[in-house]
Design a protein around this motif. Structure first.
Motif, PDB file in Angstrom:
ATOM      1  N   TRP A 130      31.624  42.011  33.687  1.00 30.35           N
ATOM      2  CA  TRP A 130      32.275  42.346  34.945  1.00 30.35           C
ATOM      3  C   TRP A 130      33.392  43.351  34.683  1.00 30.35           C
ATOM      4  O   TRP A 130      33.562  44.315  35.423  1.00 30.35           O
ATOM      5  CB  TRP A 130      32.801  41.066  35.587  1.00 30.35           C
ATOM      6  N   VAL A 131      34.167  43.127  33.605  1.00 31.43           N
ATOM      7  CA  VAL A 131      35.280  44.008  33.254  1.00 31.43           C
ATOM      8  C   VAL A 131      35.307  44.159  31.734  1.00 31.43           C
ATOM      9  O   VAL A 131      35.057  43.200  31.002  1.00 31.43           O
ATOM     10  CB  VAL A 131      36.634  43.420  33.725  1.00 31.43           C
ATOM     11  N   TYR A 132      35.618  45.364  31.283  1.00 28.57           N
ATOM     12  CA  TYR A 132      35.871  45.611  29.863  1.00 28.57           C
ATOM     13  C   TYR A 132      37.333  46.011  29.730  1.00 28.57           C
ATOM     14  O   TYR A 132      37.792  46.925  30.408  1.00 28.57           O
ATOM     15  CB  TYR A 132      34.969  46.721  29.322  1.00 28.57           C
ATOM     16  N   LEU A 133      38.069  45.312  28.857  1.00 29.98           N
ATOM     17  CA  LEU A 133      39.483  45.611  28.627  1.00 29.98           C
ATOM     18  C   LEU A 133      39.650  46.179  27.224  1.00 29.98           C
ATOM     19  O   LEU A 133      39.528  45.442  26.243  1.00 29.98           O
ATOM     20  CB  LEU A 133      40.345  44.344  28.758  1.00 29.98           C
ATOM     21  N   PRO A 134      39.927  47.474  27.106  1.00 29.50           N
ATOM     22  CA  PRO A 134      40.167  48.031  25.779  1.00 29.50           C
ATOM     23  C   PRO A 134      41.597  47.718  25.332  1.00 29.50           C
ATOM     24  O   PRO A 134      42.554  48.182  25.928  1.00 29.50           O
ATOM     25  CB  PRO A 134      39.973  49.531  25.978  1.00 29.50           C
ATOM     26  N   GLY A 135      41.728  46.864  24.355  1.00 26.88           N
ATOM     27  CA  GLY A 135      43.053  46.444  23.896  1.00 26.88           C
ATOM     28  C   GLY A 135      43.562  45.290  24.734  1.00 26.88           C
ATOM     29  O   GLY A 135      43.086  45.024  25.835  1.00 26.88           O
ATOM     30  N   VAL A 136      44.511  44.573  24.204  1.00 27.05           N
ATOM     31  CA  VAL A 136      45.072  43.410  24.894  1.00 27.05           C
ATOM     32  C   VAL A 136      46.030  43.896  25.958  1.00 27.05           C
ATOM     33  O   VAL A 136      46.853  44.768  25.721  1.00 27.05           O
ATOM     34  CB  VAL A 136      45.793  42.479  23.895  1.00 27.05           C
ATOM     35  N   THR A 137      45.901  43.347  27.153  1.00 30.84           N
ATOM     36  CA  THR A 137      46.810  43.694  28.243  1.00 30.84           C
ATOM     37  C   THR A 137      47.631  42.464  28.601  1.00 30.84           C
ATOM     38  O   THR A 137      47.385  41.381  28.114  1.00 30.84           O
ATOM     39  CB  THR A 137      46.036  44.172  29.486  1.00 30.84           C
ATOM     40  N   GLY A 138      48.576  42.651  29.479  1.00 24.80           N
ATOM     41  CA  GLY A 138      49.408  41.515  29.860  1.00 24.80           C
ATOM     42  C   GLY A 138      50.032  41.715  31.216  1.00 24.80           C
ATOM     43  O   GLY A 138      49.800  42.711  31.894  1.00 24.80           O
ATOM     44  N   GLY A 139      50.802  40.730  31.610  1.00 26.81           N
ATOM     45  CA  GLY A 139      51.588  40.808  32.819  1.00 26.81           C
ATOM     46  C   GLY A 139      50.788  40.905  34.097  1.00 26.81           C
ATOM     47  O   GLY A 139      49.813  40.194  34.305  1.00 26.81           O
ATOM     48  N   ASP A 140      51.208  41.832  34.967  1.00 28.94           N
ATOM     49  CA  ASP A 140      50.631  41.973  36.301  1.00 28.94           C
ATOM     50  C   ASP A 140      49.133  42.251  36.286  1.00 28.94           C
ATOM     51  O   ASP A 140      48.403  41.770  37.136  1.00 28.94           O
ATOM     52  CB  ASP A 140      51.335  43.098  37.068  1.00 28.94           C
ATOM     53  N   ALA A 141      48.672  43.033  35.332  1.00 30.08           N
ATOM     54  CA  ALA A 141      47.249  43.381  35.281  1.00 30.08           C
ATOM     55  C   ALA A 141      46.396  42.129  35.100  1.00 30.08           C
ATOM     56  O   ALA A 141      45.344  41.994  35.736  1.00 30.08           O
ATOM     57  CB  ALA A 141      46.983  44.383  34.164  1.00 30.08           C
ATOM     58  N   LEU A 142      46.824  41.213  34.244  1.00 35.18           N
ATOM     59  CA  LEU A 142      46.051  39.991  34.026  1.00 35.18           C
ATOM     60  C   LEU A 142      46.097  39.074  35.237  1.00 35.18           C
ATOM     61  O   LEU A 142      45.101  38.444  35.578  1.00 35.18           O
ATOM     62  CB  LEU A 142      46.538  39.252  32.780  1.00 35.18           C
ATOM     63  N   VAL A 143      47.236  38.988  35.897  1.00 35.13           N
ATOM     64  CA  VAL A 143      47.329  38.158  37.106  1.00 35.13           C
ATOM     65  C   VAL A 143      46.381  38.696  38.168  1.00 35.13           C
ATOM     66  O   VAL A 143      45.634  37.948  38.795  1.00 35.13           O
ATOM     67  CB  VAL A 143      48.780  38.078  37.642  1.00 35.13           C
ATOM     68  N   SER A 144      46.367  40.010  38.346  1.00 37.63           N
ATOM     69  CA  SER A 144      45.459  40.620  39.325  1.00 37.63           C
ATOM     70  C   SER A 144      44.001  40.374  38.951  1.00 37.63           C
ATOM     71  O   SER A 144      43.176  40.078  39.806  1.00 37.63           O
ATOM     72  CB  SER A 144      45.706  42.127  39.422  1.00 37.63           C
ATOM     73  N   LEU A 145      43.681  40.480  37.673  1.00 38.92           N
ATOM     74  CA  LEU A 145      42.321  40.253  37.206  1.00 38.92           C
ATOM     75  C   LEU A 145      41.879  38.822  37.515  1.00 38.92           C
ATOM     76  O   LEU A 145      40.807  38.600  38.076  1.00 38.92           O
ATOM     77  CB  LEU A 145      42.228  40.511  35.700  1.00 38.92           C
ATOM     78  N   PHE A 146      42.705  37.842  37.191  1.00 41.89           N
ATOM     79  CA  PHE A 146      42.366  36.438  37.452  1.00 41.89           C
ATOM     80  C   PHE A 146      42.294  36.152  38.948  1.00 41.89           C
ATOM     81  O   PHE A 146      41.449  35.388  39.399  1.00 41.89           O
ATOM     82  CB  PHE A 146      43.388  35.511  36.794  1.00 41.89           C
ATOM     83  N   THR A 147      43.179  36.762  39.724  1.00 43.39           N
ATOM     84  CA  THR A 147      43.164  36.561  41.173  1.00 43.39           C
ATOM     85  C   THR A 147      41.884  37.132  41.779  1.00 43.39           C
ATOM     86  O   THR A 147      41.228  36.484  42.600  1.00 43.39           O
ATOM     87  CB  THR A 147      44.406  37.216  41.818  1.00 43.39           C
TER      88      THR A 147
END
Length: 170
Positions: A130-147
């Motif tokens: 569904w999504v490919y994340l190059p490198g570890v991300t954090g913060g707002d981007a992850l909250v939006s992804l989970f939401t």
């Protein structure tokens, strides 16, 4: 509704939180479970914290390669496979489980890969990530992804419930 979180890091999460499988589980209808397959403790901690902020019911995060086989029978709406930091000694173990779980209806796969690996991204796309994340991300981007994943999983569940209701009434 937009959800914002600032400063979610592995340091902000209590040590040991979310590292064991079945760290938090809420029983009842609408159970949304995610699975995190990562050898990166900091990422597992961040994802566990984000999961809670985003309205997920449970987040399983095995800590060792030996625990991987125990998750294969679980039902997950979201699977996060970190192939840049595999769990255990072999990346192939994580890949095999991710491939098995993404083949199940209603499962979204997020693949965390290396920053500059075209091959990893191609593999993830071909597998149906569904999504490919190059490198570890954090913060707002992850909250939006989970939401977003929660909303999609809930919609898929509603569609499935409507289909089964129609089939039962015929």
């Amino acid at each position: 509704m937009m959800v914002f979180a600032t400063g979610i890091t592995s340091e902000a999460v209590k040590p040991g939180a979310g590292l064991a499988t079945n760290s938090r589980t809420v029983r009842g209808p609408g159970l949304l479970k995610c699975l995190v397959l990562s050898g990166n403790r900091g990422l597992r901690n961040r994802l566990d914290a984000v999961m809670e902020l985003s309205g997920w019911s449970a987040c399983d995060a095995p800590e060792s390669g030996a625990e991987l086989q125990g998750v294969i029978d679980g039902e997950y709406q979201l699977v996060i496979a970190d192939i840049a930091h595999p769990l255990g000694d072999r990346v192939s173990d994580t890949v095999e489980i991710a491939e098995e779980l993404v083949s199940r209806p209603g499962t979204l796969l997020v693949v965390c890969g290396s920053t500059a690996s075209v091959d990893e991204e191609l593999w993830a796309r071909q597998m149906g990530a569904w999504v490919y994340l190059p490198g570890v991300t954090g913060g707002d981007a992850l909250v939006s992804l989970f939401t977003d994943a929660r909303r999609l999983a809930e919609r898929r569940g509603e569609v499935r419930d409507r289909k089964s209701t129609r089939l039962n009434s015929s």
